[in-house]
Design a protein around this motif. Structure first.
Motif, PDB file in Angstrom:
ATOM      1  N   ASN A 225       1.015   7.031  16.006  1.00  0.00           N
ATOM      2  CA  ASN A 225       0.415   8.033  15.132  1.00  0.00           C
ATOM      3  C   ASN A 225       0.223   7.380  13.758  1.00  0.00           C
ATOM      4  O   ASN A 225       1.172   7.292  12.973  1.00  0.00           O
ATOM      5  N   PRO A 226      -0.995   6.927  13.447  1.00  0.00           N
ATOM      6  CA  PRO A 226      -1.222   6.208  12.185  1.00  0.00           C
ATOM      7  C   PRO A 226      -0.936   7.042  10.935  1.00  0.00           C
ATOM      8  O   PRO A 226      -0.744   6.476   9.861  1.00  0.00           O
ATOM      9  N   TYR A 227      -0.898   8.363  11.086  1.00  0.00           N
ATOM     10  CA  TYR A 227      -0.564   9.211   9.945  1.00  0.00           C
ATOM     11  C   TYR A 227       0.832   8.881   9.439  1.00  0.00           C
ATOM     12  O   TYR A 227       1.082   8.841   8.225  1.00  0.00           O
ATOM     13  N   ALA A 228       1.749   8.618  10.358  1.00  0.00           N
ATOM     14  CA  ALA A 228       3.115   8.250   9.959  1.00  0.00           C
ATOM     15  C   ALA A 228       3.108   6.933   9.189  1.00  0.00           C
ATOM     16  O   ALA A 228       3.857   6.769   8.209  1.00  0.00           O
ATOM     17  N   THR A 229       2.262   6.006   9.607  1.00  0.00           N
ATOM     18  CA  THR A 229       2.156   4.723   8.916  1.00  0.00           C
ATOM     19  C   THR A 229       1.604   4.904   7.508  1.00  0.00           C
ATOM     20  O   THR A 229       2.093   4.295   6.541  1.00  0.00           O
ATOM     21  N   TRP A 230       0.558   5.728   7.367  1.00  0.00           N
ATOM     22  CA  TRP A 230      -0.026   5.991   6.048  1.00  0.00           C
ATOM     23  C   TRP A 230       0.997   6.640   5.123  1.00  0.00           C
ATOM     24  O   TRP A 230       1.135   6.243   3.963  1.00  0.00           O
ATOM     25  N   LEU A 231       1.700   7.636   5.628  1.00  0.00           N
ATOM     26  CA  LEU A 231       2.706   8.310   4.807  1.00  0.00           C
ATOM     27  C   LEU A 231       3.759   7.331   4.310  1.00  0.00           C
ATOM     28  O   LEU A 231       4.112   7.316   3.120  1.00  0.00           O
ATOM     29  N   GLN A 232       4.264   6.489   5.214  1.00  0.00           N
ATOM     30  CA  GLN A 232       5.319   5.562   4.812  1.00  0.00           C
ATOM     31  C   GLN A 232       4.790   4.547   3.805  1.00  0.00           C
ATOM     32  O   GLN A 232       5.481   4.215   2.828  1.00  0.00           O
ATOM     33  N   ALA A 233       3.569   4.061   4.008  1.00  0.00           N
ATOM     34  CA  ALA A 233       2.992   3.085   3.083  1.00  0.00           C
ATOM     35  C   ALA A 233       2.850   3.674   1.689  1.00  0.00           C
ATOM     36  O   ALA A 233       3.237   3.055   0.686  1.00  0.00           O
ATOM     37  N   VAL A 234       2.308   4.877   1.606  1.00  0.00           N
ATOM     38  CA  VAL A 234       2.092   5.529   0.313  1.00  0.00           C
ATOM     39  C   VAL A 234       3.422   5.795  -0.390  1.00  0.00           C
ATOM     40  O   VAL A 234       3.582   5.512  -1.591  1.00  0.00           O
ATOM     41  N   LEU A 235       4.396   6.314   0.357  1.00  0.00           N
ATOM     42  CA  LEU A 235       5.674   6.657  -0.269  1.00  0.00           C
ATOM     43  C   LEU A 235       6.449   5.414  -0.681  1.00  0.00           C
ATOM     44  O   LEU A 235       7.145   5.415  -1.699  1.00  0.00           O
ATOM     45  N   GLN A 236       6.331   4.349   0.093  1.00  0.00           N
ATOM     46  CA  GLN A 236       6.985   3.094  -0.317  1.00  0.00           C
ATOM     47  C   GLN A 236       6.332   2.541  -1.590  1.00  0.00           C
ATOM     48  O   GLN A 236       7.025   2.003  -2.461  1.00  0.00           O
ATOM     49  N   TRP A 237       5.025   2.639  -1.697  1.00  0.00           N
ATOM     50  CA  TRP A 237       4.335   2.172  -2.898  1.00  0.00           C
ATOM     51  C   TRP A 237       4.821   2.950  -4.121  1.00  0.00           C
ATOM     52  O   TRP A 237       5.138   2.391  -5.161  1.00  0.00           O
ATOM     53  N   ILE A 238       4.900   4.284  -3.969  1.00  0.00           N
ATOM     54  CA  ILE A 238       5.379   5.126  -5.066  1.00  0.00           C
ATOM     55  C   ILE A 238       6.827   4.772  -5.414  1.00  0.00           C
ATOM     56  O   ILE A 238       7.223   4.767  -6.586  1.00  0.00           O
ATOM     57  N   ASP A 239       7.612   4.439  -4.375  1.00  0.00           N
ATOM     58  CA  ASP A 239       9.033   4.126  -4.561  1.00  0.00           C
ATOM     59  C   ASP A 239       9.251   2.663  -4.973  1.00  0.00           C
ATOM     60  O   ASP A 239      10.383   2.194  -4.987  1.00  0.00           O
ATOM     61  N   GLU A 240       8.151   1.965  -5.278  1.00  0.00           N
ATOM     62  CA  GLU A 240       8.164   0.582  -5.764  1.00  0.00           C
ATOM     63  C   GLU A 240       8.656  -0.416  -4.721  1.00  0.00           C
ATOM     64  O   GLU A 240       9.147  -1.498  -5.067  1.00  0.00           O
ATOM     65  N   ASP A 241       8.506  -0.073  -3.448  1.00  0.00           N
ATOM     66  CA  ASP A 241       8.764  -1.024  -2.367  1.00  0.00           C
ATOM     67  C   ASP A 241       7.401  -1.620  -1.997  1.00  0.00           C
ATOM     68  O   ASP A 241       6.775  -1.245  -1.008  1.00  0.00           O
ATOM     69  N   TYR A 242       6.952  -2.552  -2.810  1.00  0.00           N
ATOM     70  CA  TYR A 242       5.591  -3.061  -2.663  1.00  0.00           C
ATOM     71  C   TYR A 242       5.414  -3.888  -1.388  1.00  0.00           C
ATOM     72  O   TYR A 242       4.365  -3.833  -0.750  1.00  0.00           O
ATOM     73  N   ALA A 243       6.439  -4.634  -1.016  1.00  0.00           N
ATOM     74  CA  ALA A 243       6.348  -5.443   0.211  1.00  0.00           C
ATOM     75  C   ALA A 243       6.225  -4.544   1.439  1.00  0.00           C
ATOM     76  O   ALA A 243       5.400  -4.791   2.331  1.00  0.00           O
ATOM     77  N   GLY A 244       7.059  -3.500   1.480  1.00  0.00           N
ATOM     78  CA  GLY A 244       6.997  -2.571   2.608  1.00  0.00           C
ATOM     79  C   GLY A 244       5.667  -1.856   2.684  1.00  0.00           C
ATOM     80  O   GLY A 244       5.094  -1.673   3.766  1.00  0.00           O
ATOM     81  N   ALA A 245       5.148  -1.440   1.529  1.00  0.00           N
ATOM     82  CA  ALA A 245       3.857  -0.757   1.496  1.00  0.00           C
ATOM     83  C   ALA A 245       2.747  -1.669   2.009  1.00  0.00           C
ATOM     84  O   ALA A 245       1.867  -1.244   2.766  1.00  0.00           O
TER      85      ALA A 245
END
Length: 486
Positions: A225-245
């Motif tokens: 489910n790519p929606y889960a991938t998008w959510l995690q990428a966006v939230l990691q970016w906001i949370d300053e986990d740039y590598a994970g995003a």
């Protein structure tokens, strides 16, 4: 097995010489084997799709519905539907309670032994809808995605990320369970000398499943489910986990290479951009468009050398027509800022799951019919043995049972959307963005706007149905920029 069933039924028969009394009781017993989705649950779905939020919430408050929520057979399905209906109505805390209860029920089911189709008599001699609704693999993953939104509204970014990670765990569990299921189906087919390819061939069968096969998409193989991938990428970016995003956005870009918005977001992250831009609000838009597929019944007659003509009833997917189009986002002057693009096609996810399970579903139906034929034959023999003559009640009872218990499980979670679209863009603090809903031809049919913000991150979720009903919710992350305050 057929003899055991006949013995059970004949024990329950009254010792009356009148076959009609015996038939009446048999019919009553058969009716208890399963029933369709309750009228109240259908009503809840129809109210939700029509945008009648107040009426839907009132229905959830009725005493008989409260009992359904606690029920063993359909309780999980009720929890899932209620959680989504409440979420779309803005009752986030109540939605989270229902989703949490659904999660607990799913985990209880997951802890139970795998249902063995080759040896589970009760599941094969009754209508499959008589069994408890256990949820699908995509139910489990989507549930985690919906709980992410609830946590964003409640202001808990850490907990939202927890549910993102749990969505990935759910997918891994789905792959493991599927391997066990396929192995069991192959073992059951072999023990009954059945070729699975035989069961799913034939023009009538192909006609019944053709609508779902046109929607199968390898992007969504293995319950991705790519929606889960998008959510995690966006939230990691906001949370300053740039590598994970960046890792997640690369995965997402590989799934959807045509998605311009995902490519643009990946380019920003790769360039070292941060989510928060001084003096600007970064908006992440989620559009849940249309209505998920339902399930109906189809039947065909299977002919095999061993068993002759055998009727099979199995579920088919029913897709909703006239689904809404995408969103176009403009600034107040009308300049285009972004367009929403599909990141998760739920119709394809359901179709992939359906195709993956189809052979096993037909195998279950086939074995069920064979067992019922054996039970009918045993009942006829018991009739003859009772007083050394055949009164006809065995034949009548067996065939009444076969008719009434024939069917398949058409229950499914219907309140999700047909697809999920996303977009992201920037607007100056205090400015608004116009969001234009289009129809399937691209014509703008309705317009909405964001509220003026002084927060660095704004999430906007729009739920639109084919009937034109729309709900809009927002969630912010980070407080207002102090430099904008007097």
């Amino acid at each position: 097995r057929g003899t055991a069933l006949a013995s059970t039924l004949s024990t329950l028969m009254p010792r009356s010489p009148h076959p009609l009394q015996r038939a009446s009781l048999a019919l009553t017993l058969a009716c208890l084997t399963g029933c369709a989705t309750s009228a109240e649950l259908n009503e809840l779905v129809f109210l939700h799709r029509g945008g009648a939020e107040k009426a839907a919430i009132e229905l959830l408050g009725e005493e008989d519905v409260k009992r359904e929520l606690e029920g063993d057979r359909d309780g999980l399905l009720w929890r899932l539907e209620a959680g989504k209906v409440l979420q779309d109505a803005g009752k986030i805390e109540e939605s989270e309670r229902q989703f949490r209860a659904a999660d607990v029920r799913m985990r209880e089911f997951d802890a139970e032994p795998v249902l063995r189709i080759g040896g589970e008599l009760g599941g094969l001699i009754t209508n499959p809808a008589a069994r408890a609704y256990r949820g699908t693999e995509y139910d489990r993953i989507l549930l985690e995605c919906y709980r992410v939104w609830n946590q964003l509204v409640l202001g808990d970014l850490s907990e939202a990320l927890v549910h993102c990670r749990r969505a990935y765990v759910r997918q891994a569990e789905a792959l493991e369970r599927n391997a066990d299921r396929v192995e069991e189906e192959q073992r059951a087919a072999k023990s009954h000398k059945v070729e699975l390819a035989e069961l799913v061939s034939g023009s009538k069968f192909e006609d019944a499943v053709a609508p779902s096969r046109t929607r199968v998409d390898p992007t969504y193989a293995d319950w991705v489910n790519p929606y889960a991938t998008w959510l995690q990428a966006v939230l990691q970016w906001i949370d300053e986990d740039y590598a994970g995003a960046e890792v997640d956005l690369r995965k997402l870009s590989a799934m959807h290479p045509e998605n311009a918005g995902v490519a643009a977001l990946l380019a920003e992250v790769e360039s070292g951009a941060v989510a928060a831009v001084q003096g600007m609000t970064r908006v992440f838009l989620i559009h849940e468009a249309g209505d998920a597929p339902s399930r109906g019944e189809a039947s065909f007659v299977l002919q095999t050398p061993r068993f002759g003509y055998t009727p099979i009833v199995f579920p088919v997917l029913v897709y909703e027509g006239r689904q809404p189009g995408h969103l176009e986002i403009t600034d107040k002057a009308g300049a285009l800022l972004a367009s929403s693009e599909t990141v998760s096609d739920f119709e394809a996810i359901v179709a992939n799951d359906y195709e993956e399970r189809l052979a096993g579903v037909v195998l279950r139906a086939f074995l069920s019919v064979i067992l019922k034929e054996a039970a009918t034959e045993a009942l006829v023999k018991a009739d003859r043995k009772e007083n050394n003559k055949e009164d006809g009640w065995g034949f009548l009872i067996g065939n009444l049972y076969k008719i009434v218990s024939a069917g398949c499980d058409t229950r499914t979670w219907r309140s999700p959307s047909a697809r999920i679209e996303v977009a992201h863009f920037l607007v100056p603090y205090g400015e608004v963005a116009q969001m234009h809903l289009t129809d399937s031809f691209g014509t703008r049919i309705a317009s909405y706007q964001t509220e003026p913000q002084a927060a660095p991150v704004l999430f906007v979720r729009i739920r639109s149905h084919r009937a034109g009903a729309v709900s809009i919710q927002t969630a912010t992350h980070g407080g207002p920029d102090s430099s904008t305050q007097p």
